[in-house]
Scaffold this active site. Structure first.
Site, PDB file in Angstrom:
ATOM      1  N   HIS A 121       0.841  -1.207   0.000  1.00 18.52           N
ATOM      2  CA  HIS A 121       0.000   0.000   0.000  1.00 18.52           C
ATOM      3  C   HIS A 121       0.878   1.261   0.000  1.00 18.52           C
ATOM      4  CE1 HIS A 121      -3.619  -2.242   0.697  1.00 18.52           C
ATOM      5  NE2 HIS A 121      -3.410  -2.501   1.951  1.00 18.52           N
ATOM      6  N   PHE A 271     -13.885  -7.990   7.509  1.00 18.12           N
ATOM      7  CA  PHE A 271     -12.887  -7.651   6.503  1.00 18.12           C
ATOM      8  C   PHE A 271     -13.568  -7.612   5.136  1.00 18.12           C
ATOM      9  CE2 PHE A 271      -9.610  -8.238   3.412  1.00 18.12           C
ATOM     10  CZ  PHE A 271      -8.514  -7.565   3.934  1.00 18.12           C
TER      11      PHE A 271
HETATM   12  P1  A3P Z   1     -16.028  -3.183   1.630  1.00 16.00           P
HETATM   13  O1  A3P Z   1     -15.498  -2.802   2.967  1.00 16.00           O
HETATM   14  O2  A3P Z   1     -16.626  -2.014   0.896  1.00 16.00           O
HETATM   15  O3  A3P Z   1     -16.963  -4.338   1.673  1.00 16.00           O
HETATM   16  P2  A3P Z   1      -8.728  -4.700   0.503  1.00 16.00           P
HETATM   17  O4  A3P Z   1      -8.541  -6.133   0.261  1.00 16.00           O
HETATM   18  O5  A3P Z   1      -7.940  -3.793  -0.388  1.00 16.00           O
HETATM   19  O6  A3P Z   1      -8.579  -4.362   1.964  1.00 16.00           O
HETATM   20  O7  A3P Z   1     -10.232  -4.327   0.113  1.00 16.00           O
HETATM   21  C1  A3P Z   1     -11.313  -4.725   0.908  1.00 16.00           C
HETATM   22  C2  A3P Z   1     -12.603  -4.361   0.205  1.00 16.00           C
HETATM   23  O8  A3P Z   1     -12.738  -5.222  -0.945  1.00 16.00           O
HETATM   24  C3  A3P Z   1     -13.814  -4.594   1.097  1.00 16.00           C
HETATM   25  O9  A3P Z   1     -14.802  -3.632   0.720  1.00 16.00           O
HETATM   26  C4  A3P Z   1     -14.184  -6.019   0.670  1.00 16.00           C
HETATM   27  O10 A3P Z   1     -15.501  -6.384   0.996  1.00 16.00           O
HETATM   28  C5  A3P Z   1     -13.962  -5.914  -0.820  1.00 16.00           C
HETATM   29  N1  A3P Z   1     -13.850  -7.255  -1.432  1.00 16.00           N
HETATM   30  C6  A3P Z   1     -13.069  -8.290  -1.047  1.00 16.00           C
HETATM   31  N2  A3P Z   1     -13.287  -9.364  -1.804  1.00 16.00           N
HETATM   32  C7  A3P Z   1     -14.237  -9.013  -2.705  1.00 16.00           C
HETATM   33  C8  A3P Z   1     -14.904  -9.711  -3.767  1.00 16.00           C
HETATM   34  N3  A3P Z   1     -14.657 -10.986  -4.038  1.00 16.00           N
HETATM   35  N4  A3P Z   1     -15.815  -9.023  -4.489  1.00 16.00           N
HETATM   36  C9  A3P Z   1     -16.093  -7.726  -4.210  1.00 16.00           C
HETATM   37  N5  A3P Z   1     -15.492  -7.013  -3.220  1.00 16.00           N
HETATM   38  C10 A3P Z   1     -14.578  -7.652  -2.474  1.00 16.00           C
END
Ligand code: A3P
Length: 316
Positions: A121, A271
């Site tokens: 990040h 998460f």
């Molecule tokens: P939300 O909090 O809006 O639900 P990262 O992995 O960069 O931390 O991002 C997390 C975000 O990606 C979260 O968003 C999570 O729910 C979403 N996310 C993870 N897997 C996903 C999937 N298969 N399809 C759509 N969104 C996904």
């Protein structure tokens, strides 16, 4: 002296972040002493990096990439955080028996087998210098900043490496100033948007991934030069949909025993929270929305980069 004056960090937030010599903010899981090592980290041309501003679909992309590169079976056997090196984070933040909170995951990655999958990040200026000379494959994922901020705000309630913000409005005041760990969304995203034509860089948008996951999997397999059979393409796309991936104990951090995601004892904090486009509408006040729209227009107008802020079929 910090470049981010005059807005000041509240003392309880200052205590729970790393502040770099340049005045940038990082997660507490990345102490300043890691930064030189990360800059000098030996990159291999065979590496695959997934780079994002937080909460932009990093884990989702890693999950897809892992299946393309290592195959579904391998990916199913291993915790996603163990087969993807989150280079700037402390080793103790992975579910790791050899946890030593004084070392960075980049140390584990040094001995990783090819092809290594790596995640970061960090703002561009803190990334390994060799990223720009060895030119490994880099996948950058950007998410519309309103949803990314709302997701990040929720994540601060879960992640022990991040500060506590009183409420959404407090978080917003820090967010729009770029005063949260990993910094300013605009700087982060635009630095990689500027690199999008480099042959080793693929720039993806979270909203496009939602709208057509299979197309995203196909694009990634082409970019990674790992052709998929039709069956594999279908399977990876299906398994990577939010509902399916949420059930996977190796891919969904909510189903793992990772101590860093135990900040508050509230089962509603997740998460994998919602995985939708447009949740920001449940958080931004009208004044915040007007304010942010102006900022967005100012910073983005000449860039050619646009985002979907609502899903076309959204029922929000
Ligand atoms: P939300 O909090 O809006 O639900 P990262 O992995 O960069 O931390 O991002 C997390 C975000 O990606 C979260 O968003 C999570 O729910 C979403 N996310 C993870 N897997 C996903 C999937 N298969 N399809 C759509 N969104 C996904």
């Amino acid at each position: 002296m910090s470049k981010h004056i005059p807005f000041r960090l509240a003392p309880e937030i200052r205590k729970r972040v790393t502040i770099t010599a340049d005045g940038d903010l990082l997660s507490k899981g990345t102490p300043n002493k890691f930064l030189d090592d990360i800059k000098n980290f030996e990159v291999r041309p065979t590496d695959v990096f997934v780079i994002t501003w937080p909460r932009s679909g990093t884990t989702w992309t890693q999950y897809i990439v892992s299946q393309i590169v290592h195959g579904q079976e391998f990916t199913d056997k291993h915790n996603i955080n163990r087969i993807n090196y989150f280079i700037e984070m402390q080793i103790s933040t992975v579910d790791s028996p050899e946890a030593d909170d004084k070392e960075g995951i980049y140390k584990m990655a040094e001995n990783g087998a090819d092809p290594r999958l790596l995640k970061s990040h960090l703002q561009m200026k803190y990334l390994p210098t060799q990223l720009f000379t060895k030119r490994p494959k880099v996948i950058y994922v950007a998410r519309n900043p309103k949803d990314a901020a709302v997701s990040y705000y929720n994540f601060t309630h879960l992640n022990t490496m991040l500060p506590n913000y009183g409420d959404w409005s407090e978080f917003y005041e820090y967010f729009h100033r770029g005063l949260i760990p990993y910094g300013d969304w605009f700087e982060h995203v635009l630095s990689w948007w500027g690199m999008r034509h480099e042959p080793n860089v693929m720039f993806l948008r979270y909203e496009d991934m939602i709208k057509d996951t299979k197309q995203t999997v196909l694009k990634l397999s082409n970019f990674l030069e790992r052709p998929l059979s039709k069956t594999d393409l279908d399977d990876i796309s299906r398994r990577s949909e939010f509902g399916e991936m949420s059930k996977n104990r190796k891919a969904n951090n909510d189903l793992m025993n990772n101590p860093i995601f135990k900040k508050r004892d509230n089962a509603n904090l997740k998460f994998m929270r919602k995985g939708i486009i447009g949740d920001w509408q449940n958080y931004f006040t009208m004044a915040q929305n007007n304010h942010f729209n102006t900022l967005f227009s100012d910073k983005m107008c000449d860039t050619g980069l646009t985002f979907d802020f609502v899903h076309a079929q959204s029922s929000l």
